[in-house]
Design a protein around this motif. Sequence first.
Motif, PDB file in Angstrom:
ATOM      1  N   PHE A   1      56.987 -13.094  85.238  1.00  0.00           N
ATOM      2  CA  PHE A   1      57.500 -12.757  86.572  1.00  0.00           C
ATOM      3  C   PHE A   1      56.398 -12.207  87.473  1.00  0.00           C
ATOM      4  N   THR A   2      55.630 -11.251  86.980  1.00  0.00           N
ATOM      5  CA  THR A   2      54.597 -10.660  87.833  1.00  0.00           C
ATOM      6  C   THR A   2      53.536 -11.691  88.199  1.00  0.00           C
ATOM      7  N   ASP A   3      53.229 -12.577  87.281  1.00  0.00           N
ATOM      8  CA  ASP A   3      52.244 -13.620  87.558  1.00  0.00           C
ATOM      9  C   ASP A   3      52.742 -14.582  88.636  1.00  0.00           C
ATOM     10  N   ARG A   4      53.988 -15.051  88.503  1.00  0.00           N
ATOM     11  CA  ARG A   4      54.503 -16.053  89.439  1.00  0.00           C
ATOM     12  C   ARG A   4      54.943 -15.464  90.780  1.00  0.00           C
ATOM     13  N   TYR A   5      55.614 -14.344  90.760  1.00  0.00           N
ATOM     14  CA  TYR A   5      56.259 -13.859  91.989  1.00  0.00           C
ATOM     15  C   TYR A   5      55.544 -12.712  92.672  1.00  0.00           C
ATOM     16  N   LEU A   6      54.731 -11.976  91.965  1.00  0.00           N
ATOM     17  CA  LEU A   6      54.060 -10.840  92.581  1.00  0.00           C
ATOM     18  C   LEU A   6      52.565 -11.080  92.754  1.00  0.00           C
ATOM     19  N   GLY A   7      52.072 -12.174  92.167  1.00  0.00           N
ATOM     20  CA  GLY A   7      50.687 -12.558  92.375  1.00  0.00           C
ATOM     21  C   GLY A   7      49.677 -11.744  91.594  1.00  0.00           C
ATOM     22  N   TRP A   8      50.123 -11.044  90.615  1.00  0.00           N
ATOM     23  CA  TRP A   8      49.207 -10.301  89.749  1.00  0.00           C
ATOM     24  C   TRP A   8      49.737 -10.363  88.344  1.00  0.00           C
ATOM     25  N   PHE A   9      48.800 -10.304  87.394  1.00  0.00           N
ATOM     26  CA  PHE A   9      49.223 -10.327  85.995  1.00  0.00           C
ATOM     27  C   PHE A   9      49.453  -8.894  85.584  1.00  0.00           C
ATOM     28  N   GLY A  10      50.677  -8.593  85.323  1.00  0.00           N
ATOM     29  CA  GLY A  10      51.006  -7.223  84.946  1.00  0.00           C
ATOM     30  C   GLY A  10      52.037  -7.238  83.869  1.00  0.00           C
ATOM     31  N   GLY A  11      52.654  -6.150  83.708  1.00  0.00           N
ATOM     32  CA  GLY A  11      53.726  -6.106  82.746  1.00  0.00           C
ATOM     33  C   GLY A  11      53.610  -4.914  81.848  1.00  0.00           C
ATOM     34  N   ALA A  12      54.227  -5.027  80.756  1.00  0.00           N
ATOM     35  CA  ALA A  12      54.390  -3.902  79.846  1.00  0.00           C
ATOM     36  C   ALA A  12      53.255  -3.825  78.836  1.00  0.00           C
ATOM     37  N   GLY A  13      52.080  -4.297  79.195  1.00  0.00           N
ATOM     38  CA  GLY A  13      50.973  -4.240  78.250  1.00  0.00           C
ATOM     39  C   GLY A  13      51.301  -5.048  77.011  1.00  0.00           C
ATOM     40  N   ASN A  14      51.322  -4.407  75.886  1.00  0.00           N
ATOM     41  CA  ASN A  14      51.620  -5.082  74.626  1.00  0.00           C
ATOM     42  C   ASN A  14      53.066  -4.911  74.204  1.00  0.00           C
ATOM     43  N   GLY A  15      53.909  -4.556  75.107  1.00  0.00           N
ATOM     44  CA  GLY A  15      55.319  -4.379  74.793  1.00  0.00           C
ATOM     45  C   GLY A  15      55.695  -2.916  74.831  1.00  0.00           C
ATOM     46  N   SER A  16      56.862  -2.623  75.323  1.00  0.00           N
ATOM     47  CA  SER A  16      57.271  -1.231  75.399  1.00  0.00           C
ATOM     48  C   SER A  16      57.434  -0.670  73.999  1.00  0.00           C
ATOM     49  N   TYR A  17      57.246   0.608  73.890  1.00  0.00           N
ATOM     50  CA  TYR A  17      57.348   1.272  72.599  1.00  0.00           C
ATOM     51  C   TYR A  17      58.727   1.039  71.975  1.00  0.00           C
ATOM     52  N   GLY A  18      59.774   1.173  72.771  1.00  0.00           N
ATOM     53  CA  GLY A  18      61.128   0.981  72.255  1.00  0.00           C
ATOM     54  C   GLY A  18      61.363  -0.420  71.731  1.00  0.00           C
ATOM     55  N   ASP A  19      60.884  -1.420  72.474  1.00  0.00           N
ATOM     56  CA  ASP A  19      61.052  -2.812  72.043  1.00  0.00           C
ATOM     57  C   ASP A  19      60.290  -3.077  70.752  1.00  0.00           C
ATOM     58  N   ARG A  20      59.069  -2.599  70.689  1.00  0.00           N
ATOM     59  CA  ARG A  20      58.263  -2.803  69.482  1.00  0.00           C
ATOM     60  C   ARG A  20      58.868  -2.078  68.283  1.00  0.00           C
ATOM     61  N   SER A  21      59.424  -0.913  68.536  1.00  0.00           N
ATOM     62  CA  SER A  21      60.054  -0.153  67.465  1.00  0.00           C
ATOM     63  C   SER A  21      61.275  -0.891  66.909  1.00  0.00           C
ATOM     64  N   LEU A  22      62.129  -1.398  67.808  1.00  0.00           N
ATOM     65  CA  LEU A  22      63.299  -2.173  67.376  1.00  0.00           C
ATOM     66  C   LEU A  22      62.870  -3.443  66.645  1.00  0.00           C
ATOM     67  N   PHE A  23      61.834  -4.083  67.160  1.00  0.00           N
ATOM     68  CA  PHE A  23      61.304  -5.285  66.519  1.00  0.00           C
ATOM     69  C   PHE A  23      60.857  -4.960  65.094  1.00  0.00           C
ATOM     70  N   ALA A  24      60.049  -3.912  64.938  1.00  0.00           N
ATOM     71  CA  ALA A  24      59.510  -3.558  63.626  1.00  0.00           C
ATOM     72  C   ALA A  24      60.626  -3.205  62.643  1.00  0.00           C
ATOM     73  N   GLU A  25      61.606  -2.456  63.120  1.00  0.00           N
ATOM     74  CA  GLU A  25      62.730  -2.070  62.260  1.00  0.00           C
ATOM     75  C   GLU A  25      63.521  -3.295  61.805  1.00  0.00           C
ATOM     76  N   THR A  26      63.804  -4.190  62.753  1.00  0.00           N
ATOM     77  CA  THR A  26      64.572  -5.395  62.443  1.00  0.00           C
ATOM     78  C   THR A  26      63.785  -6.320  61.520  1.00  0.00           C
ATOM     79  N   GLU A  27      62.511  -6.503  61.808  1.00  0.00           N
ATOM     80  CA  GLU A  27      61.667  -7.373  60.978  1.00  0.00           C
ATOM     81  C   GLU A  27      61.531  -6.802  59.570  1.00  0.00           C
ATOM     82  N   SER A  28      61.389  -5.506  59.474  1.00  0.00           N
ATOM     83  CA  SER A  28      61.266  -4.859  58.173  1.00  0.00           C
ATOM     84  C   SER A  28      62.522  -5.088  57.330  1.00  0.00           C
ATOM     85  N   TYR A  29      63.677  -5.042  57.964  1.00  0.00           N
ATOM     86  CA  TYR A  29      64.935  -5.219  57.249  1.00  0.00           C
ATOM     87  C   TYR A  29      65.165  -6.675  56.850  1.00  0.00           C
TER      88      TYR A  29
END
Length: 166
Positions: free
Chosen positions: A94-122
């Motif tokens: 979205f930021t690349d196409r509509y705002l003209g800059w490459f931005g975003g949540a870096g490497n993913g928000s902490y909460g998203d990565r945490s849920l991902f890790a927990e789910t993947e671990s299980y």
Amino acid sequence: MVVVSRATARDRVAQARAEGISSEVLAVAAHEVGHGVAFAAAGYVAGPARMRFGWLLGSPYDAGCKVGPPSTTKRTAPGLLVGYAAGNAAQRLFTDRYLGWFGGAGNGSYGDRSLFAETESYWESGLSWEQAERRAKTLLRPRLDRIAVLAVDLARTGHLPRGSFR
């Protein structure tokens, strides 16, 4: 899936910016909509999505998109994992196409990565965050104009109901 033209999406984003909605708010809204779209595509009930805004420059301080039934199984876990990574993917696209800059949540928000890790671990699907984000980008790229329109709606109202992501 509702089809939205790129011109319509660009117009909606430009209008939101002209109304004073910050790029940061729109980017976070796209992040949450990305989760919802990916969860719905994986067969989950997605939403509602919400954003709350702080007093300092109208910055978002709390945002999220719920995911519901069906229950996760070994077979459906990859879709859920892609959904967790989809917020970051949507925000970057979205930021690349509509705002003209490459931005975003870096490497993913902490909460998203945490849920991902927990789910993947299980469930032990073998899917890495990077693989899930690549799959999410592939899924979301053709839906990006729709994501933009929904992101503007979320940024304006602070809420998108459950049925918004189909």
